[in-house]
Scaffold this motif. Sequence first.
Motif, PDB file in Angstrom:
ATOM      1  N   THR A 196      29.915  43.142  16.141  1.00  0.00           N
ATOM      2  CA  THR A 196      30.127  43.048  17.588  1.00  0.00           C
ATOM      3  C   THR A 196      29.543  41.767  18.150  1.00  0.00           C
ATOM      4  O   THR A 196      30.189  41.058  18.940  1.00  0.00           O
ATOM      5  CB  THR A 196      29.495  44.259  18.293  1.00  0.00           C
ATOM      6  N   ARG A 197      28.327  41.451  17.750  1.00  0.00           N
ATOM      7  CA  ARG A 197      27.679  40.236  18.252  1.00  0.00           C
ATOM      8  C   ARG A 197      28.381  38.979  17.756  1.00  0.00           C
ATOM      9  O   ARG A 197      28.526  38.006  18.499  1.00  0.00           O
ATOM     10  CB  ARG A 197      26.211  40.231  17.842  1.00  0.00           C
ATOM     11  N   ARG A 198      28.821  39.009  16.509  1.00  0.00           N
ATOM     12  CA  ARG A 198      29.551  37.847  15.990  1.00  0.00           C
ATOM     13  C   ARG A 198      30.828  37.625  16.791  1.00  0.00           C
ATOM     14  O   ARG A 198      31.147  36.485  17.146  1.00  0.00           O
ATOM     15  CB  ARG A 198      29.866  38.039  14.511  1.00  0.00           C
ATOM     16  N   ALA A 199      31.551  38.690  17.086  1.00  0.00           N
ATOM     17  CA  ALA A 199      32.783  38.557  17.873  1.00  0.00           C
ATOM     18  C   ALA A 199      32.477  38.000  19.264  1.00  0.00           C
ATOM     19  O   ALA A 199      33.253  37.192  19.800  1.00  0.00           O
ATOM     20  CB  ALA A 199      33.477  39.909  17.992  1.00  0.00           C
ATOM     21  N   GLN A 200      31.343  38.410  19.839  1.00  0.00           N
ATOM     22  CA  GLN A 200      30.954  37.879  21.148  1.00  0.00           C
ATOM     23  C   GLN A 200      30.648  36.389  21.062  1.00  0.00           C
ATOM     24  O   GLN A 200      31.053  35.608  21.935  1.00  0.00           O
ATOM     25  CB  GLN A 200      29.738  38.643  21.670  1.00  0.00           C
ATOM     26  N   TYR A 201      29.920  35.973  20.009  1.00  0.00           N
ATOM     27  CA  TYR A 201      29.629  34.557  19.833  1.00  0.00           C
ATOM     28  C   TYR A 201      30.924  33.754  19.707  1.00  0.00           C
ATOM     29  O   TYR A 201      31.066  32.678  20.297  1.00  0.00           O
ATOM     30  CB  TYR A 201      28.775  34.337  18.579  1.00  0.00           C
ATOM     31  N   GLN A 203      33.911  34.488  20.813  1.00  0.00           N
ATOM     32  CA  GLN A 203      34.585  34.444  22.107  1.00  0.00           C
ATOM     33  C   GLN A 203      33.897  33.444  23.039  1.00  0.00           C
ATOM     34  O   GLN A 203      34.555  32.685  23.762  1.00  0.00           O
ATOM     35  CB  GLN A 203      34.583  35.836  22.734  1.00  0.00           C
ATOM     36  N   GLN A 204      32.563  33.423  23.021  1.00  0.00           N
ATOM     37  CA  GLN A 204      31.817  32.489  23.859  1.00  0.00           C
ATOM     38  C   GLN A 204      32.071  31.041  23.433  1.00  0.00           C
ATOM     39  O   GLN A 204      32.194  30.153  24.283  1.00  0.00           O
ATOM     40  CB  GLN A 204      30.319  32.812  23.781  1.00  0.00           C
ATOM     41  N   HIS A 205      32.138  30.804  22.129  1.00  0.00           N
ATOM     42  CA  HIS A 205      32.421  29.447  21.637  1.00  0.00           C
ATOM     43  C   HIS A 205      33.766  28.952  22.163  1.00  0.00           C
ATOM     44  O   HIS A 205      33.875  27.813  22.650  1.00  0.00           O
ATOM     45  CB  HIS A 205      32.440  29.437  20.103  1.00  0.00           C
ATOM     46  N   LEU A 224      27.489  27.979  28.470  1.00  0.00           N
ATOM     47  CA  LEU A 224      26.524  27.613  27.435  1.00  0.00           C
ATOM     48  C   LEU A 224      25.190  28.305  27.669  1.00  0.00           C
ATOM     49  O   LEU A 224      24.563  28.800  26.722  1.00  0.00           O
ATOM     50  CB  LEU A 224      26.349  26.090  27.407  1.00  0.00           C
ATOM     51  N   VAL A 225      24.751  28.377  28.922  1.00  0.00           N
ATOM     52  CA  VAL A 225      23.504  29.075  29.241  1.00  0.00           C
ATOM     53  C   VAL A 225      23.618  30.555  28.878  1.00  0.00           C
ATOM     54  O   VAL A 225      22.698  31.135  28.275  1.00  0.00           O
ATOM     55  CB  VAL A 225      23.167  28.912  30.738  1.00  0.00           C
ATOM     56  N   GLN A 226      24.734  31.185  29.221  1.00  0.00           N
ATOM     57  CA  GLN A 226      24.934  32.588  28.882  1.00  0.00           C
ATOM     58  C   GLN A 226      24.902  32.797  27.367  1.00  0.00           C
ATOM     59  O   GLN A 226      24.330  33.780  26.870  1.00  0.00           O
ATOM     60  CB  GLN A 226      26.259  33.074  29.457  1.00  0.00           C
ATOM     61  N   HIS A 227      25.519  31.871  26.629  1.00  0.00           N
ATOM     62  CA  HIS A 227      25.552  31.959  25.170  1.00  0.00           C
ATOM     63  C   HIS A 227      24.145  31.855  24.587  1.00  0.00           C
ATOM     64  O   HIS A 227      23.737  32.671  23.750  1.00  0.00           O
ATOM     65  CB  HIS A 227      26.445  30.844  24.633  1.00  0.00           C
ATOM     66  N   LEU A 228      23.371  30.870  25.044  1.00  0.00           N
ATOM     67  CA  LEU A 228      22.015  30.682  24.528  1.00  0.00           C
ATOM     68  C   LEU A 228      21.112  31.851  24.907  1.00  0.00           C
ATOM     69  O   LEU A 228      20.283  32.294  24.097  1.00  0.00           O
ATOM     70  CB  LEU A 228      21.436  29.371  25.060  1.00  0.00           C
TER      71      LEU A 228
END
Length: 238
Positions: A196-201, A203-205, A224-228
């Motif tokens: 789940t977290r990988r899929a979120q990363y 999508q964020q990328h 980028l702030v939300q991603h970090l």
Amino acid sequence: MNLSIPEQPLAQPKAEGAKALSRYLREGMATGALGVGVKLPAERELSERFGASRGAVRRVLAEFRERGLITQSVGSGTFVARAPVSPAAPAGLPSTLDGDVSPAELMVARRLIEPLMPGLIVRNATAADFATMQHCIEQSEAAETIEAFEHWDGALHTALAVATHNGFFVRILELTQRVRDQGEWGRLKARSLNGTRRAQYEQQHRALVDALRDRDAEAAERLLVQHLDQIQRNLFGD
């Protein structure tokens, strides 16, 4: 006394496409994104990706071959042979600080520094820079192991730094990548990463790169702030 003489810097090509290709190779080799033994794309693909003529691509590759950084074999292709040798650090200064930086300290620094990059990227990034970002995204999404995903995740953030066309950010992200290569970071990432977290990363990328491609610095900085922030929460908790 053994005195080592740093390599002479690689010549800077004049054409924009050739410059972008040369920078891509230099930074990729220096950060490990293009590790020893990696096969480079064919000349035609490099020409199309970086908007350089086939002749310009050959001249850039010839320069790297003469430095011993790549090898070329008819019928087999072009392969990375070694990374460039950086000039020696001034006497009394450590050549690297990565051994003194913890993952928690790294995330604090990244949260402060990386959100400064979108403004420069929006102003300075080329088509070749975006092609490199896209390649990193596709490779990370295709990765079958956490190690491979982490490698291409780091390569994407390095590509973002390169796209600022500002040497300070490139050097900072080189240090970041060295800290990420430490065992402690890898253990934290492996423990915190799930499907789940990988899929979120991922999508964020994609959302981040899309905003940069649209030259929307405000949206890119926010993403980028939300991603970090999410990476920090996943690694260390709230």
